[in-house]
Design a protein around this motif. Structure first.
Motif, mmCIF file in Angstrom:
data_model
loop_
_atom_site.group_PDB
_atom_site.id
_atom_site.type_symbol
_atom_site.label_atom_id
_atom_site.label_comp_id
_atom_site.label_asym_id
_atom_site.label_seq_id
_atom_site.Cartn_x
_atom_site.Cartn_y
_atom_site.Cartn_z
ATOM 1 N N ALA A 1 38.762 45.621 13.264
ATOM 2 C CA ALA A 1 38.498 44.540 12.317
ATOM 3 C C ALA A 1 39.103 43.243 12.428
ATOM 4 O O ALA A 1 39.013 42.343 12.227
ATOM 5 C CB ALA A 1 38.647 44.997 10.830
ATOM 6 N N ASP A 2 40.323 43.411 12.974
ATOM 7 C CA ASP A 2 41.238 42.269 13.252
ATOM 8 C C ASP A 2 41.409 41.728 14.659
ATOM 9 O O ASP A 2 42.028 40.979 15.126
ATOM 10 C CB ASP A 2 42.747 42.711 13.035
ATOM 11 C CG ASP A 2 43.355 44.134 13.729
ATOM 12 O OD1 ASP A 2 42.423 44.727 14.430
ATOM 13 O OD2 ASP A 2 44.409 44.239 13.853
ATOM 14 N N ARG B 1 32.682 39.445 12.147
ATOM 15 C CA ARG B 1 34.066 39.393 11.600
ATOM 16 C C ARG B 1 33.930 39.422 10.043
ATOM 17 O O ARG B 1 34.533 40.055 9.286
ATOM 18 C CB ARG B 1 34.838 38.253 12.082
ATOM 19 C CG ARG B 1 36.082 38.052 11.538
ATOM 20 C CD ARG B 1 36.890 36.899 11.871
ATOM 21 N NE ARG B 1 36.961 36.927 13.601
ATOM 22 C CZ ARG B 1 36.457 36.207 14.662
ATOM 23 N NH1 ARG B 1 35.584 35.387 13.962
ATOM 24 N NH2 ARG B 1 36.581 36.565 15.693
ATOM 25 N N LYS C 1 32.841 42.869 8.737
ATOM 26 C CA LYS C 1 34.111 43.948 8.672
ATOM 27 C C LYS C 1 35.281 43.196 7.616
ATOM 28 O O LYS C 1 36.033 44.381 7.156
ATOM 29 C CB LYS C 1 34.773 43.953 9.980
ATOM 30 C CG LYS C 1 33.758 44.427 11.176
ATOM 31 C CD LYS C 1 34.490 44.774 12.439
ATOM 32 C CE LYS C 1 33.346 45.535 13.368
ATOM 33 N NZ LYS C 1 33.948 45.824 14.767
ATOM 34 N N TRP C 2 35.488 42.269 7.482
ATOM 35 C CA TRP C 2 36.359 41.760 6.515
ATOM 36 C C TRP C 2 35.979 41.481 5.100
ATOM 37 O O TRP C 2 36.257 42.147 4.136
ATOM 38 C CB TRP C 2 37.183 40.533 6.941
ATOM 39 C CG TRP C 2 38.190 40.870 7.861
ATOM 40 C CD1 TRP C 2 38.062 40.685 9.250
ATOM 41 C CD2 TRP C 2 39.478 41.300 7.755
ATOM 42 N NE1 TRP C 2 39.184 41.199 10.024
ATOM 43 C CE2 TRP C 2 40.005 41.524 9.164
ATOM 44 C CE3 TRP C 2 40.058 41.577 6.705
ATOM 45 C CZ2 TRP C 2 41.412 41.885 8.987
ATOM 46 C CZ3 TRP C 2 41.557 42.297 6.598
ATOM 47 C CH2 TRP C 2 42.046 42.373 7.881
#
Length: 497
Positions: free
Chosen positions: A449-450, A490, A493-494
């Motif tokens: 995720a990062d 992104r 996921k965040w």
């Protein structure tokens, strides 16, 4: 100078597509269902053809698909340009399915593929008309009209309802404009909208909607879940498509946990409720070729006998009828039927032999895929197989169209194994486009995720693996696999609120 008629002899060469050759080519590109229907039609038209009830039980020992000297075709030189037949004794003409085996890298595999015949039904269990047991599936129109007759009693409103039903799409959405219906019937638009609102409560929920948001709203209303927050979410489906959850949290005035539950409920709805009625049932794929791993580590490739119609020529019946025939026309008809029957049997035999040869060569050249998976799929074009089996590329194209092979890794169309090539960074062996797509999907599925990979970063990863690929090619493959961009992934996921 006077012009006078005269006779001249000129010798020329030309390739003529005879009706028999055209039929042979047509048989080659048929699928197993089309071939079965064609043979059934020939059995009805030709009295000298009959079904071989013995089936593949009388087949001789299978032959091995190894390079062999080409024999002269039995149908003339023009036939060899397309077929290049081999001498064989185990084709469908004599009841055999045929098999080819050759060496392959070692590896674990199934003991074999088992295929069972499905016995047909019988009407001997009870009396009555057999047609009484035939059930016609209810269509969407029938389902809606039955509800219309119950829910709406006024004749004028029923007439409006009939036109609304006629204006529905197979997906369940209303394509006809209420203004057009009102103009056609000479009534007010308000009357049409009033009937439409009542019909939007019909089953299935979401029917007669005029937009996706309205379809989802009708289903939520049927569940009793159309809250103000849900209405705000449906009014901004574009933000949901972009996965902009932060903006949705502010517009719906909910926290992240509540928004996640709302999104999950929206995803459980049916965006096309009408397809539950008029959709065609999925047809199972019956493979034409089966392959299995032998005890010595070789791949055995054989034709599926279930897809090979077994027919033969009844020479005894031809002899009996010919003896009692005195008319010249009748004799000519019998001779023509005998020639047609012999040609059909030989064409089916040649079709089976050609399919077997091509499938065996495909398995031989793609043995890495069957042993290790899609990452080892090598680039392959029709020209490669044509050169290996000494056939024309057009013949290979016909053989691989609508033909399926059952493998330990699943059922694949033969055309699946033909993929474009992507050059290697160091100039070594090229990579298959399908293998590169699989590698891109694997990289994206494994990303954290990062650390969401951009298209440029994916290019760098592939170049480390030796794949020389451009960023636009990665973007094209990613979009073809319906994978969102790095920005959208992104957000998904965040999704901070």
């Amino acid at each position: 100078m006077l012009l006078a008629p005269r006779l001249e002899l000129r010798q020329t060469q030309s390739l003529v597509m005879t009706p028999q050759l055209q039929q042979a080519i047509k048989l080659l590109q048929m699928s197993n269902l089309e071939l079965a229907a064609f043979v059934e039609d020939e059995l009805e038209r030709n009295p000298l053809l009959e079904r071989d009830e013995a089936g593949p039980a009388g087949a001789e020992a299978p032959e091995r698909a190894e390079p062999a000297a080409e024999a002269e075709g039995p149908f003339g030189p023009e036939f060899d340009d397309y077929w290049h037949p081999e001498e064989s004794t185990n084709g469908p003409a004599d009841g055999g399915g045929g098999e080819a085996a050759f060496g392959s890298p070692g590896g674990d595999g199934p003991d074999g593929l088992r295929w069972n015949k499905v016995s047909g039904g019988s009407f001997e269990d009870g009396g009555g008309d057999p047609l009484d047991s035939v059930h016609r599936a209810e269509t969407l129109r029938d389902h809606l009209l039955s509800q219309l007759m119950i829910e709406i009693g006024d004749p004028g409103e029923r007439l409006i309802g009939l036109h609304i039903v006629d204006g529905i799409a197979p997906t369940g959405y209303l394509e006809a404009e209420p203004e057009a219906i009102a103009a056609l019937l000479g009534c007010t638009v308000a009357a049409v909208l009033d009937v439409l609102r009542r019909m939007q409560r019909f089953d299935p929920a979401g029917i007669f909607a005029r937009s996706l948001a309205e379809c989802l709203a009708l289903q939520l209303e049927d569940r009793g879940r159309l809250t103000p927050a849900m209405q705000a979410l449906l009014a901004h489906l574009d933000l949901l498509a972009r996965r902009d959850r932060a903006q949705l949290c502010r517009l719906c005035q909910v926290d992240a946990e509540t928004l996640a539950g709302m999104i999950a409920e929206v995803r459980s709805l049916d965006p096309k409720p009408g397809l539950a009625f008029d959709s065609e049932p999925a047809q199972p794929i019956v493979p034409d070729i089966m392959m299995r791993l032998q005890s010595d580590g070789a791949w055995a490739v054989e034709l599926n006998p279930e897809t090979l119609p077994q027919v033969l020529v009844n020479h005894r019946y031809f002899t009996q009828v010919s003896r009692g025939t005195r008319d010249k026309g009748d004799r000519g008809y019998l001779a023509e039927r005998l020639q047609s029957a012999n040609w059909l049997v030989r064409s089916m035999h040649q079709r089976a032999t050609t399919i077997l040869r091509v499938a065996a060569e495909i398995v031989r050249q793609q043995h890495g895929f069957f042993a290790h998976g899609v990452s080892h799929l090598r680039p392959l074009v029709l020209r490669d197989i044509a050169a290996a089996v000494a056939l024309h590329e057009s013949t290979i194209s016909r053989v691989t169209s609508n033909k399926y092979i059952a493998t330990p890794r699943g059922i694949f169309e033969l055309k699946y194994f033909f993929t474009a090539s992507i050059q290697s960074v160091d100039g070594g062996a090229a990579h298959s486009a399908e293998a590169v797509r699989h590698r891109i999907r694997t990289l994206i599925e494994a990303e954290a995720a990062d650390r969401v990979l951009s298209d440029d970063q994916i290019v760098s990863e592939l170049q480390r693996d030796g794949v020389d690929i451009a960023r636009r090619t990665v973007a094209k493959y990613r979009e073809a696999m319906r994978i969102p961009s790095s920005v959208e992934r992104r957000r998904a996921k965040w999704a901070p609120c």
